[in-house]
Write a protein that holds these residues in place. Sequence first.
Motif, PDB file in Angstrom:
ATOM      1  N   ALA A  46     -47.516 -34.702  12.799  1.00 44.69           N
ATOM      2  CA  ALA A  46     -47.843 -35.434  11.428  1.00 44.69           C
ATOM      3  C   ALA A  46     -47.665 -33.641  10.351  1.00 44.69           C
ATOM      4  CB  ALA A  46     -49.036 -35.252  11.616  1.00 44.69           C
ATOM      5  N   THR A  47     -48.013 -32.945  11.767  1.00 47.87           N
ATOM      6  CA  THR A  47     -48.972 -31.398  10.182  1.00 47.87           C
ATOM      7  C   THR A  47     -47.454 -31.074  10.167  1.00 47.87           C
ATOM      8  OG1 THR A  47     -49.781 -31.081  12.424  1.00 47.87           O
ATOM      9  CG2 THR A  47     -50.901 -31.589  10.071  1.00 47.87           C
ATOM     10  N   GLN A  48     -46.420 -30.850  10.201  1.00 50.52           N
ATOM     11  CA  GLN A  48     -45.286 -29.948  10.318  1.00 50.52           C
ATOM     12  C   GLN A  48     -43.632 -30.229  10.130  1.00 50.52           C
ATOM     13  OE1 GLN A  48     -44.552 -27.418  13.389  1.00 50.52           O
ATOM     14  NE2 GLN A  48     -45.879 -25.630  12.909  1.00 50.52           N
ATOM     15  N   THR A  49     -43.062 -29.723   8.782  1.00 55.05           N
ATOM     16  CA  THR A  49     -42.226 -30.209   8.204  1.00 55.05           C
ATOM     17  C   THR A  49     -41.571 -28.490   8.048  1.00 55.05           C
ATOM     18  OG1 THR A  49     -43.338 -32.464   6.739  1.00 55.05           O
ATOM     19  CG2 THR A  49     -41.285 -30.900   5.956  1.00 55.05           C
ATOM     20  N   GLU A  50     -39.827 -28.971   8.934  1.00 51.72           N
ATOM     21  CA  GLU A  50     -38.439 -28.266   8.324  1.00 51.72           C
ATOM     22  C   GLU A  50     -37.929 -28.706   7.454  1.00 51.72           C
ATOM     23  OE1 GLU A  50     -35.805 -27.477  11.160  1.00 51.72           O
ATOM     24  OE2 GLU A  50     -35.134 -28.999  10.309  1.00 51.72           O
ATOM     25  N   ILE A  51     -37.486 -27.207   6.504  1.00 53.38           N
ATOM     26  CA  ILE A  51     -37.128 -27.999   5.039  1.00 53.38           C
ATOM     27  C   ILE A  51     -35.912 -26.771   5.212  1.00 53.38           C
ATOM     28  CG2 ILE A  51     -37.319 -27.035   2.167  1.00 53.38           C
ATOM     29  CD1 ILE A  51     -38.865 -29.313   3.019  1.00 53.38           C
ATOM     30  N   THR A  52     -35.369 -26.987   4.914  1.00 51.32           N
ATOM     31  CA  THR A  52     -33.189 -27.111   4.695  1.00 51.32           C
ATOM     32  C   THR A  52     -32.608 -26.928   3.312  1.00 51.32           C
ATOM     33  OG1 THR A  52     -33.193 -27.699   7.509  1.00 51.32           O
ATOM     34  CG2 THR A  52     -31.615 -26.400   6.060  1.00 51.32           C
ATOM     35  N   ALA A  53     -32.751 -25.288   2.794  1.00 53.75           N
ATOM     36  CA  ALA A  53     -31.367 -25.823   1.660  1.00 53.75           C
ATOM     37  C   ALA A  53     -30.195 -24.823   1.843  1.00 53.75           C
ATOM     38  CB  ALA A  53     -31.918 -24.929   0.989  1.00 53.75           C
ATOM     39  N   GLU A  54     -29.185 -25.843   1.378  1.00 50.25           N
ATOM     40  CA  GLU A  54     -27.847 -25.381   1.221  1.00 50.25           C
ATOM     41  C   GLU A  54     -26.818 -25.276   0.196  1.00 50.25           C
ATOM     42  OE1 GLU A  54     -26.706 -29.703   3.015  1.00 50.25           O
ATOM     43  OE2 GLU A  54     -25.794 -28.111   4.283  1.00 50.25           O
ATOM     44  N   TRP A  55     -26.576 -23.812  -0.517  1.00 52.09           N
ATOM     45  CA  TRP A  55     -26.753 -23.693  -1.858  1.00 52.09           C
ATOM     46  C   TRP A  55     -24.794 -24.011  -1.587  1.00 52.09           C
ATOM     47  CZ3 TRP A  55     -30.391 -21.469   0.583  1.00 52.09           C
ATOM     48  CH2 TRP A  55     -31.733 -21.616  -0.595  1.00 52.09           C
ATOM     49  N   LEU A  56     -24.317 -25.505  -2.290  1.00 52.22           N
ATOM     50  CA  LEU A  56     -22.959 -25.385  -2.666  1.00 52.22           C
ATOM     51  C   LEU A  56     -22.394 -24.199  -4.026  1.00 52.22           C
ATOM     52  CD1 LEU A  56     -23.552 -29.029  -2.388  1.00 52.22           C
ATOM     53  CD2 LEU A  56     -22.881 -27.116  -0.581  1.00 52.22           C
ATOM     54  N   PHE A  57     -21.266 -24.076  -3.254  1.00 53.32           N
ATOM     55  CA  PHE A  57     -20.848 -23.859  -4.993  1.00 53.32           C
ATOM     56  C   PHE A  57     -19.103 -23.966  -4.968  1.00 53.32           C
ATOM     57  CE2 PHE A  57     -24.392 -20.379  -3.448  1.00 53.32           C
ATOM     58  CZ  PHE A  57     -24.343 -20.665  -4.238  1.00 53.32           C
ATOM     59  N   GLU A  58     -18.248 -23.867  -6.283  1.00 56.65           N
ATOM     60  CA  GLU A  58     -17.224 -23.987  -6.115  1.00 56.65           C
ATOM     61  C   GLU A  58     -16.414 -22.902  -5.487  1.00 56.65           C
ATOM     62  OE1 GLU A  58     -15.664 -26.269 -10.005  1.00 56.65           O
ATOM     63  OE2 GLU A  58     -16.977 -24.469 -10.487  1.00 56.65           O
ATOM     64  N   GLU A  59     -15.201 -23.747  -5.014  1.00 58.17           N
ATOM     65  CA  GLU A  59     -14.738 -22.226  -3.873  1.00 58.17           C
ATOM     66  C   GLU A  59     -14.306 -20.603  -4.452  1.00 58.17           C
ATOM     67  OE1 GLU A  59     -11.488 -23.670  -2.142  1.00 58.17           O
ATOM     68  OE2 GLU A  59     -11.439 -22.821  -0.432  1.00 58.17           O
ATOM     69  N   GLU A  60     -13.842 -21.093  -5.952  1.00 60.79           N
ATOM     70  CA  GLU A  60     -13.433 -19.954  -6.557  1.00 60.79           C
ATOM     71  C   GLU A  60     -14.449 -19.005  -7.269  1.00 60.79           C
ATOM     72  OE1 GLU A  60     -13.811 -19.367 -10.243  1.00 60.79           O
ATOM     73  OE2 GLU A  60     -14.719 -20.934 -10.266  1.00 60.79           O
ATOM     74  N   THR A  61     -15.621 -19.665  -7.261  1.00 61.81           N
ATOM     75  CA  THR A  61     -16.936 -18.616  -7.442  1.00 61.81           C
ATOM     76  C   THR A  61     -16.883 -17.644  -5.832  1.00 61.81           C
ATOM     77  OG1 THR A  61     -17.965 -20.442  -8.795  1.00 61.81           O
ATOM     78  CG2 THR A  61     -19.537 -18.750  -8.084  1.00 61.81           C
ATOM     79  N   LEU A  62     -17.176 -18.135  -4.386  1.00 53.60           N
ATOM     80  CA  LEU A  62     -17.806 -17.728  -3.696  1.00 53.60           C
ATOM     81  C   LEU A  62     -16.410 -17.068  -3.236  1.00 53.60           C
ATOM     82  CD1 LEU A  62     -18.221 -20.236  -0.485  1.00 53.60           C
ATOM     83  CD2 LEU A  62     -19.933 -18.673  -2.162  1.00 53.60           C
ATOM     84  N   ASN A  63     -15.380 -17.285  -3.711  1.00 59.86           N
ATOM     85  CA  ASN A  63     -14.443 -15.585  -3.371  1.00 59.86           C
ATOM     86  C   ASN A  63     -14.258 -14.988  -4.429  1.00 59.86           C
ATOM     87  OD1 ASN A  63     -13.103 -17.224  -1.739  1.00 59.86           O
ATOM     88  ND2 ASN A  63     -11.746 -18.681  -2.865  1.00 59.86           N
ATOM     89  N   ASP A  64     -15.492 -14.757  -5.556  1.00 57.53           N
ATOM     90  CA  ASP A  64     -15.093 -13.970  -6.413  1.00 57.53           C
ATOM     91  C   ASP A  64     -16.244 -13.023  -5.973  1.00 57.53           C
ATOM     92  OD1 ASP A  64     -15.469 -12.392  -8.729  1.00 57.53           O
ATOM     93  OD2 ASP A  64     -15.999 -13.534 -10.183  1.00 57.53           O
TER      94      ASP A  64
END
Length: 387
Positions: free
Chosen positions: A308-326
């Motif tokens: 009731a009184t706890q919440t898990e937050i999970t964030a995923e950051w998504l990028f284009e492949e060429e952005t990650l490869n730079d």
Amino acid sequence: MENNSTHSNELKQVETSLPSSWYCDPSHHLLEEKQIWQKDWVYVCHGNALAKPRQYQTLTIGNQPIVVVRDDEGVLRGYYNTCRHRGSALCLTKTGRLDANALVCPYHQWSYRLKDGGLAATTSFTEPQGFNKQDYPLFPIAVREWRGAIFVNLDPKADWDEESLFQRPADGLSRFPLEEMKVGKTWSTIINCNWKLFWENFNECLHCPNIHPELSALVPLYSRRIMDKMDRPDWENHKDSNDPLYRGGLRAGAETWSKDGQAQGHVISSLSHEELDRGQLYATAWPSMFIGGYADHARIVRVMPKGATQTEITAEWLFEEETLNDPAYDMANVVDFATLVMEQDGDACEMNQLGLNAAPFKEGVLMPEEYLLKRFHDWVRDKLHSA
Ligand code: FES
Ligand SMILES: [Fe+2]
């Protein structure tokens, strides 16, 4: 001349908030688990996190353990994370990759086929009379992938309906290449609050100037404690203004949600000028996720109650492949900015939870800018009444 206020978003009359016991009482929480979390489509992760065969992700929805795994043909399969022998959990980590094309119980090592959950082998020397392996498959659960986002549903009768899945429609994200984007970073935290406080806080900006000074500088409209230019009754007085303080969008010179506002030359090329001008685009799928789209990345945030009184937050950051490869692209520029904002929101939700315990406080009251909270509260009330 018409009254401008008839065209604005705000609430026009007094609306009460939900009863405070709904945020604290474990027995009420069990009702929400049953009526909401075990009936709605719940977000698991982006498909890129399960890109390879035999990769899996576990999740506990309420107290229900599940596992989603990609089989050797590339198909996503969902099962309750429980062995049919004596009920051990099968996968013990949040994510991982299986050694074999089978789910093998870590307790007495019964093994199950990935593709249909069928029991392939026990480890006993003989099997008792009347024992048939086909009577002991894994319990399946429904899995759907929407534009790269993986959802499960514990209700065997659940329909897949994109229209009702998203309350804030996802068509605004149609030009984001969500299915091709790659997970560059995942971040998770536990907030000491009821899950509904997360969504209430998400759905208003009355708190923005004092809780988020950095964000309010990046998105000047937020410094006026609103999320949309139509959130004030006099908005039409400024309807032709190109000042981000009135029209929305990012401060002059900023391109994306990052520490310095810069997209480092990686603006997603499929986005229109109008979309880039908006600064941020959202789709929300209550109860479990929202997607934020920004000039050079997207962010998916998953919300999962832990009691009731706890919440898990999970964030995923998504990028284009060429952005990650730079190698010159500094991912921390966007990751650190959003993490700061999410931590600020987490602190706000925790202080909200603390005060809700006061015995004389029975329910709150909504202000005009909190029209989306009213929508959320009605959604919750409706789910609880459709027993
Ligand atoms: S509980 Fe899984 S093999 Fe015994
Ligand atoms: Fe916030």
